[in-house]
Design a protein around this motif. Structure first.
Motif, short mmCIF file in Angstrom:
data_model
loop_
_atom_site.label_atom_id
_atom_site.label_comp_id
_atom_site.label_asym_id
_atom_site.label_seq_id
_atom_site.Cartn_x
_atom_site.Cartn_y
_atom_site.Cartn_z
N ILE A 153 1.05 5.36 -11.58
CA ILE A 153 1.75 5.54 -10.29
C ILE A 153 1.42 4.39 -9.36
CG2 ILE A 153 1.95 6.99 -8.24
CD1 ILE A 153 1.40 9.41 -10.05
N GLU A 154 0.15 4.04 -9.29
CA GLU A 154 -0.27 2.95 -8.40
C GLU A 154 0.38 1.63 -8.79
OE1 GLU A 154 -4.44 1.67 -6.36
OE2 GLU A 154 -4.46 1.86 -8.54
N ALA A 155 0.43 1.37 -10.09
CA ALA A 155 1.07 0.15 -10.56
C ALA A 155 2.55 0.11 -10.18
CB ALA A 155 0.92 0.02 -12.08
N GLY A 156 3.22 1.27 -10.28
CA GLY A 156 4.63 1.34 -9.90
C GLY A 156 4.83 1.07 -8.42
N LEU A 157 3.93 1.58 -7.58
CA LEU A 157 4.03 1.33 -6.14
C LEU A 157 3.84 -0.15 -5.83
CD1 LEU A 157 1.95 4.37 -4.79
CD2 LEU A 157 4.42 4.08 -4.66
N VAL A 158 2.87 -0.77 -6.49
CA VAL A 158 2.61 -2.19 -6.26
C VAL A 158 3.81 -3.03 -6.65
CG1 VAL A 158 1.21 -4.15 -7.01
CG2 VAL A 158 0.10 -1.98 -6.46
N LYS A 159 4.45 -2.66 -7.76
CA LYS A 159 5.62 -3.43 -8.22
C LYS A 159 6.78 -3.34 -7.25
CE LYS A 159 4.64 -3.25 -13.18
NZ LYS A 159 5.05 -2.73 -14.50
N ARG A 160 6.85 -2.24 -6.48
CA ARG A 160 7.96 -2.07 -5.53
C ARG A 160 7.64 -2.62 -4.15
NH1 ARG A 160 9.15 3.26 -4.57
NH2 ARG A 160 7.58 4.22 -5.88
N MET A 161 6.49 -3.25 -4.02
CA MET A 161 6.14 -3.84 -2.73
C MET A 161 6.80 -5.20 -2.56
SD MET A 161 2.06 -3.11 -2.38
CE MET A 161 2.00 -4.04 -0.85
N ARG A 162 7.10 -5.53 -1.36
CA ARG A 162 7.50 -6.91 -1.04
C ARG A 162 6.22 -7.69 -0.82
NH1 ARG A 162 12.45 -5.62 3.24
NH2 ARG A 162 13.97 -4.91 1.68
N LEU A 163 5.56 -7.99 -1.93
CA LEU A 163 4.19 -8.47 -1.88
C LEU A 163 4.07 -9.80 -1.14
CD1 LEU A 163 1.43 -7.53 -2.74
CD2 LEU A 163 1.74 -8.69 -4.92
N ARG A 164 5.03 -10.68 -1.35
CA ARG A 164 4.92 -11.99 -0.70
C ARG A 164 4.97 -11.85 0.82
NH1 ARG A 164 9.17 -15.33 -4.59
NH2 ARG A 164 8.30 -14.57 -6.58
N GLU A 165 5.83 -10.97 1.33
CA GLU A 165 5.93 -10.76 2.77
C GLU A 165 4.64 -10.14 3.30
OE1 GLU A 165 9.40 -8.52 3.73
OE2 GLU A 165 10.72 -9.75 2.49
N VAL A 166 4.08 -9.23 2.54
CA VAL A 166 2.84 -8.58 2.97
C VAL A 166 1.70 -9.61 3.01
CG1 VAL A 166 1.09 -6.86 2.34
CG2 VAL A 166 3.52 -6.32 2.10
N LEU A 167 1.61 -10.45 1.99
CA LEU A 167 0.53 -11.43 1.93
C LEU A 167 0.65 -12.48 3.03
CD1 LEU A 167 0.38 -11.98 -1.93
CD2 LEU A 167 -1.33 -10.83 -0.53
N LEU A 200 -2.81 -4.25 -8.53
CA LEU A 200 -2.51 -5.25 -7.50
C LEU A 200 -2.91 -6.64 -7.99
CD1 LEU A 200 -1.62 -6.06 -4.68
CD2 LEU A 200 -3.90 -5.48 -3.85
N ILE A 201 -4.08 -6.75 -8.61
CA ILE A 201 -4.53 -8.04 -9.11
C ILE A 201 -3.55 -8.58 -10.14
CG2 ILE A 201 -6.38 -9.25 -10.31
CD1 ILE A 201 -6.94 -8.28 -7.38
N GLU A 202 -3.03 -7.69 -10.99
CA GLU A 202 -2.04 -8.12 -11.99
C GLU A 202 -0.83 -8.75 -11.31
OE1 GLU A 202 1.03 -6.20 -15.27
OE2 GLU A 202 -0.70 -5.05 -14.61
N GLN A 203 -0.33 -8.10 -10.26
CA GLN A 203 0.84 -8.65 -9.57
C GLN A 203 0.52 -9.99 -8.90
OE1 GLN A 203 3.94 -7.29 -9.79
NE2 GLN A 203 2.87 -6.00 -11.27
N LEU A 204 -0.68 -10.09 -8.33
CA LEU A 204 -1.07 -11.34 -7.68
C LEU A 204 -1.17 -12.47 -8.69
CD1 LEU A 204 -3.84 -10.06 -5.24
CD2 LEU A 204 -1.50 -10.68 -4.66
N LEU A 205 -1.74 -12.19 -9.86
CA LEU A 205 -1.88 -13.22 -10.88
C LEU A 205 -0.53 -13.65 -11.44
CD1 LEU A 205 -5.02 -11.93 -12.83
CD2 LEU A 205 -4.90 -13.88 -11.27
N ARG A 206 0.39 -12.70 -11.54
CA ARG A 206 1.72 -13.03 -12.05
C ARG A 206 2.51 -13.87 -11.05
NH1 ARG A 206 3.08 -10.40 -16.63
NH2 ARG A 206 1.99 -8.48 -17.19
#
Length: 480
Positions: A194-208, A223-229
């Protein structure tokens, strides 16, 4: 008998109905919205009647916010779903205390309301794009679920404390309490998913790019997986915040693993090295025993003509550790854990550590093995899998097979199966220690190619799969 129920029976039915209302509302919110309106109204009446705040029914209210407004509820959430909570209701009912029975059933209704709140907040994730605040709130609510199950927050999801960390006392199979020994291992991976699914749906670049929002993120494996990708697409403030999150996570995991590695990471005593003749090494018991022949019974005095000292030198034969890690998309968790683990073993005396990562190409990360943060920034997660390219880098590093251990971490879904296995078997026959590893993840869940699994088993090197502690134990046994 006139067919009418006694007041006690009527009361019991009332409490049972209220409890059912709470659980039907939970199920309806998760699976069937048609009955939602009626159940919401009935649930509100139940909650108000038993003296609980209406905020428990607000899907937007986190457990944290409810507890902040009603701090007396914090202790009720702790251990809420463990076997010793509410498991003895039937026994007490049979004892015949009518007043106690009423209180027990009222407590069951109260418990149903609190359990429903925790489960709904965790398993009914927000739709659409997820904000940093929503992810943070979910992680907090997941922490309350873990506390309700008798675990520490983050223990089931991240596993940084090592597995479930609980020792449930319930036996399961009867009563109202599930067998947590079977249930908890299943919950951890689901929470992680569930947590991985939430992270994937984040607008991560805007948040960072927003330091305040980035500061709300809690480092986790997903989260680390998404950041590394996504690291190659980041720059400026966003890249700096991403690196800070990765380093925080690396440091947290490294602290746990370092403690596990340092336990008993010493070699056997080397008795060929004379002990240092200093007071702290004095073996007093042996000294007395060896000098008993000098005992003077008349003077009642022991004359010591020789002192004995403890050996403290340890055998530390130089060892070479070669870690080969599949960095394809299915092995992200293992890549992160093994990179950190390699850096810790690299810090041990007389252990020469080499690190190779591969997908369809291989990369020798040995120059950066002491810094897992820098190593991870050089990885390229994803892609296919071709272990033969990694083997081409690994084999030349085996100079003294008897003093070499090769750890190969992969799910072994390769497209050149026969050539790769033959080269692995050759390493094993040479006298080197070969350890095939299916996963070294937080959850211990992995899928390993059955073709490789059977052949590794036949040659006497069964696939090691599970929590990273297993690999730590295997390496300590060989290297120390």
């Amino acid at each position: 008998m006139n067919g009418q129920q006694s007041p006690e029976a009527t009361g019991e039915a009332s409490y049972d109905n209220r409890r059912q209302v709470m659980y039907w509302r939970l199920l309806a919110r998760l699976f069937d919205h048609e009955e939602q309106a009626a159940l919401e109204s009935a649930s509100l009446a139940v909650v108000e009647d038993i003296g609980l705040p209406a905020a428990l029914l607000d899907p937007q209210a986190s457990v944290d916010s409810v507890v902040q407004r009603h701090p007396e509820l914090a202790t009720e959430f702790d251990g809420l779903m463990t076997p010793d909570v509410g498991a003895d209701v039937d026994a007490e009912t049979e004892a015949g205390a009518a007043g106690d029975d009423v209180r027990d059933r009222a407590a069951e209704v109260r418990r149903a309301a609190l359990v429903s709140k925790v489960l709904l907040n965790v398993f009914h994730s927000p739709p659409g794009t997820v904000t940093a605040g929503q992810l943070s709130r979910w992680q907090s609510d997941a922490g309350w679920l873990e506390r309700a199950l008798g675990c520490r927050p983050g223990e089931l999801r991240g596993g940084r404390a090592g597995g479930t960390g609980v020792s449930p006392t319930g036996t399961g199979g009867g009563g109202r309490t599930p067998d947590l020994r079977r249930l908890i291992p299943e919950i951890g991976p689901e929470l992680g998913s569930i947590e991985a699914g939430l992270v994937k749906r984040m607008r991560l670049r805007e948040v960072l790019a927003d330091p305040q929002l980035a500061g709300q993120l809690t480092p986790s494996m997903s989260l680390i997986e998404q950041l590394l990708r996504d690291k190659d697409n980041l720059s400026g403030v966003a890249l700096a915040n991403a690196k800070a999150l990765i380093r925080r996570f690396v440091d947290e995991v490294a602290e746990v693993l370092r403690t596990q590695v340092e336990k008993s990471t010493v070699g056997a005593l080397d008795r060929s090295v004379p002990p240092k003749r200093v007071f702290r090494n004095l073996d007093l018991d042996r000294t007395i025993w060896k000098n008993l022949t000098n005992w003077d019974p008349e003077e009642e005095r022991l004359y010591v003509d020789r002192l004995f000292y403890r050996h403290t030198a340890r055998k530390t034969t130089p060892q070479r550790l070669i870690v080969v890690v599949d960095q394809s998309g299915s092995m992200v968790d293992s890549m992160v854990n093994c990179t950190i683990l390699a850096s810790i073993f690299a810090g041990l005396p007389k252990v020469d550590v080499h690190l190779i990562a591969y997908d369809t190409q291989a990369l020798d990360l040995t120059p950066w093995v002491h810094d897992p943060f820098e190593t991870l920034l050089r990885t390229n997660l994803g892609g296919g899998t071709d272990g033969t390219v990694a083997m081409a880098l690994a084999q030349p590093k085996i100079a003294e097979p008897r003093n070499t251990v090769v750890v190969w971490i992969s799910d072994f879904y390769e497209w050149q199966t026969e050539p790769l296995f033959e080269s692995m078997a050759a390493i094993h026959r040479s006298g080197a220690k070969f350890i095939p590893v299916g996963s070294v993840t937080s959850s211990g869940r992995a899928s390993v190619n059955p073709w490789f699994r059977e052949r590794f088993k036949d040659q006497g090197t069964p696939v090691l799969s599970g929590h990273i502690r297993k690999l730590v134990h295997e390496l300590k046994t060989f290297l120390t």
